[in-house]
Design a protein around this motif. Sequence first.
Motif, PDB file in Angstrom:
ATOM      1  N   MET A   1      45.922  30.223  46.328  1.00  0.00           N
ATOM      2  CA  MET A   1      45.206  30.718  45.150  1.00  0.00           C
ATOM      3  C   MET A   1      45.239  32.236  45.018  1.00  0.00           C
ATOM      4  O   MET A   1      44.946  32.775  43.957  1.00  0.00           O
ATOM      5  N   TYR A   2      45.571  32.949  46.080  1.00  0.00           N
ATOM      6  CA  TYR A   2      45.464  34.412  46.060  1.00  0.00           C
ATOM      7  C   TYR A   2      46.246  35.041  44.918  1.00  0.00           C
ATOM      8  O   TYR A   2      45.741  35.900  44.205  1.00  0.00           O
ATOM      9  N   LYS A   3      47.485  34.611  44.768  1.00  0.00           N
ATOM     10  CA  LYS A   3      48.352  35.197  43.733  1.00  0.00           C
ATOM     11  C   LYS A   3      47.711  35.066  42.346  1.00  0.00           C
ATOM     12  O   LYS A   3      47.700  36.016  41.564  1.00  0.00           O
ATOM     13  N   TYR A   4      47.147  33.906  42.064  1.00  0.00           N
ATOM     14  CA  TYR A   4      46.584  33.654  40.740  1.00  0.00           C
ATOM     15  C   TYR A   4      45.260  34.395  40.537  1.00  0.00           C
ATOM     16  O   TYR A   4      44.988  34.896  39.446  1.00  0.00           O
ATOM     17  N   VAL A   5      44.466  34.478  41.579  1.00  0.00           N
ATOM     18  CA  VAL A   5      43.211  35.226  41.475  1.00  0.00           C
ATOM     19  C   VAL A   5      43.512  36.708  41.251  1.00  0.00           C
ATOM     20  O   VAL A   5      42.899  37.357  40.389  1.00  0.00           O
ATOM     21  N   ILE A   6      44.456  37.232  41.995  1.00  0.00           N
ATOM     22  CA  ILE A   6      44.804  38.650  41.843  1.00  0.00           C
ATOM     23  C   ILE A   6      45.357  38.916  40.454  1.00  0.00           C
ATOM     24  O   ILE A   6      45.021  39.923  39.826  1.00  0.00           O
ATOM     25  N   GLN A   7      46.180  38.015  39.935  1.00  0.00           N
ATOM     26  CA  GLN A   7      46.694  38.177  38.571  1.00  0.00           C
ATOM     27  C   GLN A   7      45.543  38.296  37.572  1.00  0.00           C
ATOM     28  O   GLN A   7      45.563  39.149  36.677  1.00  0.00           O
ATOM     29  N   GLU A   8      44.545  37.439  37.713  1.00  0.00           N
ATOM     30  CA  GLU A   8      43.405  37.470  36.789  1.00  0.00           C
ATOM     31  C   GLU A   8      42.604  38.760  36.950  1.00  0.00           C
ATOM     32  O   GLU A   8      42.154  39.346  35.964  1.00  0.00           O
ATOM     33  N   LEU A   9      42.413  39.187  38.182  1.00  0.00           N
ATOM     34  CA  LEU A   9      41.663  40.422  38.414  1.00  0.00           C
ATOM     35  C   LEU A   9      42.412  41.625  37.862  1.00  0.00           C
ATOM     36  O   LEU A   9      41.807  42.557  37.315  1.00  0.00           O
ATOM     37  N   LYS A  10      43.741  41.615  37.994  1.00  0.00           N
ATOM     38  CA  LYS A  10      44.543  42.726  37.477  1.00  0.00           C
ATOM     39  C   LYS A  10      44.514  42.746  35.941  1.00  0.00           C
ATOM     40  O   LYS A  10      44.547  43.813  35.331  1.00  0.00           O
ATOM     41  N   LYS A  11      44.451  41.564  35.315  1.00  0.00           N
ATOM     42  CA  LYS A  11      44.310  41.516  33.849  1.00  0.00           C
ATOM     43  C   LYS A  11      43.042  42.214  33.395  1.00  0.00           C
ATOM     44  O   LYS A  11      42.959  42.725  32.288  1.00  0.00           O
ATOM     45  N   ARG A  12      42.037  42.227  34.291  1.00  0.00           N
ATOM     46  CA  ARG A  12      40.747  42.854  33.982  1.00  0.00           C
ATOM     47  C   ARG A  12      40.692  44.284  34.496  1.00  0.00           C
ATOM     48  O   ARG A  12      39.624  44.886  34.578  1.00  0.00           O
ATOM     49  N   ASN A  13      41.860  44.808  34.912  1.00  0.00           N
ATOM     50  CA  ASN A  13      41.996  46.208  35.333  1.00  0.00           C
ATOM     51  C   ASN A  13      41.256  46.563  36.622  1.00  0.00           C
ATOM     52  O   ASN A  13      40.867  47.722  36.825  1.00  0.00           O
ATOM     53  N   LEU A  14      41.068  45.596  37.479  1.00  0.00           N
ATOM     54  CA  LEU A  14      40.459  45.910  38.770  1.00  0.00           C
ATOM     55  C   LEU A  14      41.486  46.659  39.621  1.00  0.00           C
ATOM     56  O   LEU A  14      42.602  46.184  39.808  1.00  0.00           O
TER      57      LEU A  14
END
Length: 124
Positions: free
Chosen positions: A62-75
Amino acid sequence: MLFSEEVASWSQRDDIEHKLTVDKCPESEFWEGNIGVITTLIPEVDFDPVKTYAVVCGPPVMYKYVIQELKKRNLPDDHITISLERRMRCGEGKCGHCQINQIYVCKDGPVFNYADIKDVPEAL
Ligand code: FES
């Protein structure tokens, strides 16, 4: 559910917003939370990326997908902390069982800042 009393206590607090989800729920079971993978919850959370830190643990897939979502939110990368899972043997950096290139998960982690490991091949 592990730590169910602690999770229940979060519901009583005004300074914590928590959301629970399961990937799926059989019809024979009762579940009041969200049904879907964890990434379905990230868009629902209101946060300022400058003031927010994410701690990610769970199945490595799940890490890759969670990070993708967080990066979409500019974290920012350095606002993401990850727990890596590897099979360990000696636990003190001698056998190389947990080694990912230059990283020894047993000795250097297992908790890492994403900014430090994002470019390490096979880390994620
Ligand atoms: S478990 Fe032996 S080096 Fe990490």
